[in-house]
Design an enzyme around this catalytic site. Structure first.
Site, PDB file in Angstrom:
ATOM      1  N   GLU A  68       3.970  -4.592  12.243  1.00 11.71           N
ATOM      2  CA  GLU A  68       3.006  -3.500  12.031  1.00 11.71           C
ATOM      3  C   GLU A  68       1.858  -4.108  11.243  1.00 11.71           C
ATOM      4  O   GLU A  68       2.011  -4.432  10.063  1.00 11.71           O
ATOM      5  CB  GLU A  68       3.658  -2.354  11.241  1.00 11.71           C
ATOM      6  CG  GLU A  68       4.855  -1.694  11.920  1.00 11.71           C
ATOM      7  CD  GLU A  68       4.480  -0.849  13.121  1.00 11.71           C
ATOM      8  OE1 GLU A  68       3.277  -0.769  13.465  1.00 11.71           O
ATOM      9  OE2 GLU A  68       5.394  -0.289  13.736  1.00 11.71           O
TER      10      GLU A  68
ATOM     11  N   CYS B   4      -3.534   1.080   6.591  1.00 12.11           N
ATOM     12  CA  CYS B   4      -3.747   0.358   7.842  1.00 12.11           C
ATOM     13  C   CYS B   4      -4.489   1.223   8.857  1.00 12.11           C
ATOM     14  O   CYS B   4      -5.242   0.725   9.671  1.00 12.11           O
ATOM     15  CB  CYS B   4      -2.405  -0.094   8.405  1.00 12.11           C
ATOM     16  SG  CYS B   4      -1.240   1.259   8.618  1.00 12.11           S
TER      17      CYS B   4
ATOM     18  N   ASN C 160       0.784  -1.235   0.000  1.00  9.92           N
ATOM     19  CA  ASN C 160       0.000   0.000   0.000  1.00  9.92           C
ATOM     20  C   ASN C 160       0.819   1.289   0.000  1.00  9.92           C
ATOM     21  O   ASN C 160       0.360   2.295  -0.539  1.00  9.92           O
ATOM     22  CB  ASN C 160      -1.047  -0.002   1.120  1.00  9.92           C
ATOM     23  CG  ASN C 160      -0.455  -0.081   2.482  1.00  9.92           C
ATOM     24  OD1 ASN C 160       0.499  -0.822   2.688  1.00  9.92           O
ATOM     25  ND2 ASN C 160      -0.981   0.658   3.417  1.00  9.92           N
TER      26      ASN C 160
ATOM     27  N   GLU D 100       7.954   1.476  15.499  1.00 12.63           N
ATOM     28  CA  GLU D 100       8.816   2.015  14.438  1.00 12.63           C
ATOM     29  C   GLU D 100       8.847   3.527  14.579  1.00 12.63           C
ATOM     30  O   GLU D 100       8.027   4.121  15.251  1.00 12.63           O
ATOM     31  CB  GLU D 100       8.249   1.660  13.054  1.00 12.63           C
ATOM     32  CG  GLU D 100       8.509   0.216  12.661  1.00 12.63           C
ATOM     33  CD  GLU D 100       8.285  -0.048  11.176  1.00 12.63           C
ATOM     34  OE1 GLU D 100       7.319   0.464  10.614  1.00 12.63           O
ATOM     35  OE2 GLU D 100       9.108  -0.781  10.589  1.00 12.63           O
TER      36      GLU D 100
END
Ligand code: NAD
Length: 502
Positions: free
Chosen positions: A261, A295, A163, A473
Site C-alpha cells: 500500500e 496517502c 501516519n 487490503e
C-alpha cells in the site's frame, strides 16, 4: 524522562525499555529509538529498538507458535473468539490509545480516538469474516473429488508507516492472525508507541505467546531483516513507493508474495454544476485533515475554468479559517506534522516550487503564533500557477499542501488527472450522475469518491493502482491474502491409473 500521564494504566508510566520479541518483553538489542511529541518537541519515550538477532528470534518463535496445535488446530470460530477479545480490549483502552498516539504523532485526539475505534472494528470484522469464510469444492472433471483449502503462510511480516499507526497495524495484524499466521510487526521509527501498546493489549486479550512480535527500529536494518528472512512467508507493507520498490526487489529474490500500500497524488475534481459549498468543505477535509499526511490526500485540485476563480476564492478563505494547534486541543483542525524533520522537508518542497514559479495563495510558512513556536507546524497551503508536469504536481508531499489546476473539458481533465505515476484515490464533485460515473470509471485510482472524500470502511476493499500499490487490503477477502491455496484431488473410484495393467 518525560512520560504520558493521562491514564493511570498508562503502559509507559514506568517508561519501560522493552520491545516484544516472540512472546516476551525485553530490552531490544538494537539502537535507541526516540518518540517525540511533535507539538512540543519533547521526548515522550526513549528505548532500545530491535536488532537483527531479535528479528531472527521473533521469526523462529513465531513459526513455532503458528505450528503449535494449540493455535494451528483451532477451529475458525475459536480463533475468531480471540480476535473478538482483542477488539473489545482495544475498545476498552481507546482513550489511552488515543492519548499515546496523539503524543507520538501529533494528530488530533478526535482523529486518534476514531483510529482506535476503527482498529477495534477491524479485529471484529476479521473475526466475523473468518467465521463465515467458505472453502471451495470445484466441479469434478474426472474421478476425483477436488477441494481447495486455504492455509496460513506461517510467519507474516507487517511493516507500517507513522501516519495512522493503530489503524495500519490492525489492517495487517487482524487478517494475518485470522488466517492462522504469526505476525512480526515493525512499526515506524517516528511513531512506535501505539504498536507496542497493541502488543500489550493483544496479550491482555489472551493471544497465545509468540504469535505477535513488535520490533521497532530502522527500516534499513530491522525492516530489511524481516523482509529478507527466509522463514517469513509473506510481507504486507504500507509506506512510500520508493521503499515499496526496495522491498519488492528483496521479495523477488525469495519469490515471496507482497501486499504493497504505497503513496498517492490524488486528483479531486470540481465540475461547474457541483454544489460549491459541499465541494469546498470536501476539498479542505480531503487535503488538510491529518495535516495532509495521508496517502489518499486530495493533493491535486482540478477546477473547471468557468468556476475556477470563484472556487479558488472560497477555498482560500475557508483555508484561512482553519484552526491550527496542538492535537490535544479539541478546537484544533490542523495539528502539527509528525516530526520537525518532516515539516522541514515539506517546507523545502514548497520553497522549491515557489522558486520554480508557483504562487502561494495562502500558507507557505510556519505559523507565527509564539504558542506554536516549538511544534512541527506548517500552515495549510494552496499553490497555483503551476502545470501538472511540474515536480510539485508529480511528487507526493505528505503535508498540508494543495496545488490547484484549471481544466477545460472532460478530455483535458482525464488527460491531466491520469498523467501521474500514482493511482490511489480520486474525488469528483458534480450534480450530473452520468458524468460522475463516466469519470469514476475512466480515472486511474483504486478508490473514487463522488461528492464526498476520504470515506473508508473495513468492509470496502482498498488497493492502489499503478505505483500506488499491489494487492488489496480490507473487505471479506482481506484474510485470503494472508493464506495460500492448496488443491486436493481425492480419488473416489478405486480404479488404477492407466499405466497399471494386470
Ligand atoms: P516509509 O516508506 O519511509 O516507511 C514505512 C515503513 O517502512 C517504516 O516502518 C520504515 O521504517 C520501513 N522501511 C523503510 N525502509 C525499509 C526497508 N528497506 N525495508 C523494510 N522496511 C523499511 O514511509 P513513511 O514515511 O513512514 O510513511 C509515509 C508513506 O506511506 C507515504 O508515501 C504514504 O503515501 C504511504 N502510505 C500509504 C498508505 C496506503 O494505504 N496506500 C497508507 C499510509 C501511508
Amino acid at each position: 524522562m518525560d512520560r504520558i500521564v493521562e491514564d493511570p494504566s498508562d503502559p509507559f508510566a514506568e517508561a519501560r525499555d522493552e520491545i516484544l520479541v516472540g512472546g516476551t518483553w525485553r530490552t531490544g538489542g538494537g539502537e535507541l529509538v526516540e518518540s517525540r511529541d511533535p507539538a512540543t518537541g519533547r521526548v515522550v519515550h526513549r528505548f532500545h529498538g530491535a536488532s537483527i538477532e531479535n528479528v531472527d528470534e521473533a521469526v523462529r518463535r513465531g513459526l513455532k507458535a503458528s505450528q503449535d496445535p494449540s493455535w494451528r488446530d483451532l477451529l475458525a470460530h475459536q480463533r475468531a473468539a480471540i480476535l473478538h477479545r482483542i477488539g473489545e480490549t482495544i475498545d476498552r483502552h481507546a482513550d489511552l490509545i488515543s492519548a499515546v498516539q496523539t503524543a507520538d504523532t501529533g494528530k488530533t485526539r478526535a482523529e486518534t480516538r476514531a483510529l482506535a475505534v476503527s482498529a477495534a472494528g477491524t479485529f471484529r470484522y476479521m473475526a466475523a469474516a473468518l467465521e463465515t469464510m467458505e472453502e471451495a469444492m470445484p466441479p469434478r472433471r474426472g474421478g476425483s473429488l477436488t477441494m481447495t483449502a486455504h492455509e496460513p503462510y506461517g510467519v507474516v511480516g507487517a511493516i507500517t508507516p507513522w501516519n495512522s499507526p493503530i489503524a495500519s497495524d490492525a489492517q495487517k495484524v487482524a487478517p494475518a492472525l485470522a488466517a492462522g499466521n504469526a505476525v512480526v510487526l515493525k512499526p515506524p521509527v517516528w511513531a512506535p508507541l501505539t504498536s507496542l501498546l497493541l502488543g500489550r493489549l493483544c496479550q491482555e486479550a489472551g493471544l497465545p505467546a509468540g504469535l505477535l512480535s513488535v520490533l521497532p527500529g530502522p527500516g534499513s536494518t530491522v525492516g530489511n531483516a524481516i523482509v529478507a528472512h527466509p522463514q517469513v512467508g509473506k510481507v504486507s507493507f504500507t509506506g512510500g513507493t520508493a521503499t515499496g520498490r526496495t522491498i519488492g526487489r528483496v521479495a523477488a529474490d525469495k519469490i515471496m508474495p507482497l501486499t504493497l500500500e504505497l503513496g498517492g497524488k490524488s486528483p479531486t475534481i470540481v465540475f461547474p454544476d457541483a454544489d460549491i459549498d459541499q465541494a469546498v468543505s470536501g476539498i479542505l477535509y480531503g487535503i488538510f485533515s491529518s495535516s495532509g499526511q495521508s496517502c489518499i490526500a486530495g493533493s491535486r485540485v482540478f477546477i473547471h475554468g468557468s468556476v475556477y476563480t470563484e472556487v479558488l476564492e472560497r477555498l482560500v478563505a475557508a483555508t484561512e479559517r482553519l484552526r491550527v494547534g496542538p492535537g490535544t486541543d479539541p478546537a484544533t483542525e490542523v495539528a502539527p506534522l509528525v516530526h520537525h524533520a518532516h515539516r522541514d522537508q515539506v517546507a523545502g518542497m514548497v520553497a522549491e516550487a515557489v522558486a520554480a514559479g508557483a504562487q502561494v495563495l495562502t500558507g507557505g510558512a510556519v505559523p507565527n503564533d509564539p504558542a506554536l513556536a516549538d511544534g512541527a507546524y506548517y500552515l495549510p497551503t494552496i499553490l497555483a500557477g503551476v502545470t501538472n508536469a511540474d515536480a510539485i504536481c508529480r511528487e507526493e508531499i505528505f503535508g498540508p499542501v494543495a496545488v490547484v489546476l484549471p481544466f477545460s473539458d472532460e478530455e483535458d481533465l482525464l488527460a491531466q488527472a491520469n498523467d501521474n505515476e500514482f493511482g490511489l484515490a480520486c474525488g469528483i464533485w458534480t450534480a450530473d450522475y452520468r458524468r460522475a460515473y463516466r469519470i469514476a470509471r475512466a480515472v486511474d485510482a483504486g478508490t473514487v469518491w463522488i461528492n464526498t472524500y476520504k470515506q473508508f470502511s473495513i468492509s470496502t476493499p482498498f488497493s492502489g493502482h499503478k505505483a500506488s500499490g499491489l494487492g488489496t487490503e480490507k473487505g471479506r477477502d482481506g484474510i485470503s491474502s494472508y493464506m495460500r491455496q492448496k488443491s486436493i484431488f481425492w480419488d473416489l473410484t478405486g480404479e488404477p491409473l492407466p499405466w497399471v495393467r494386470g
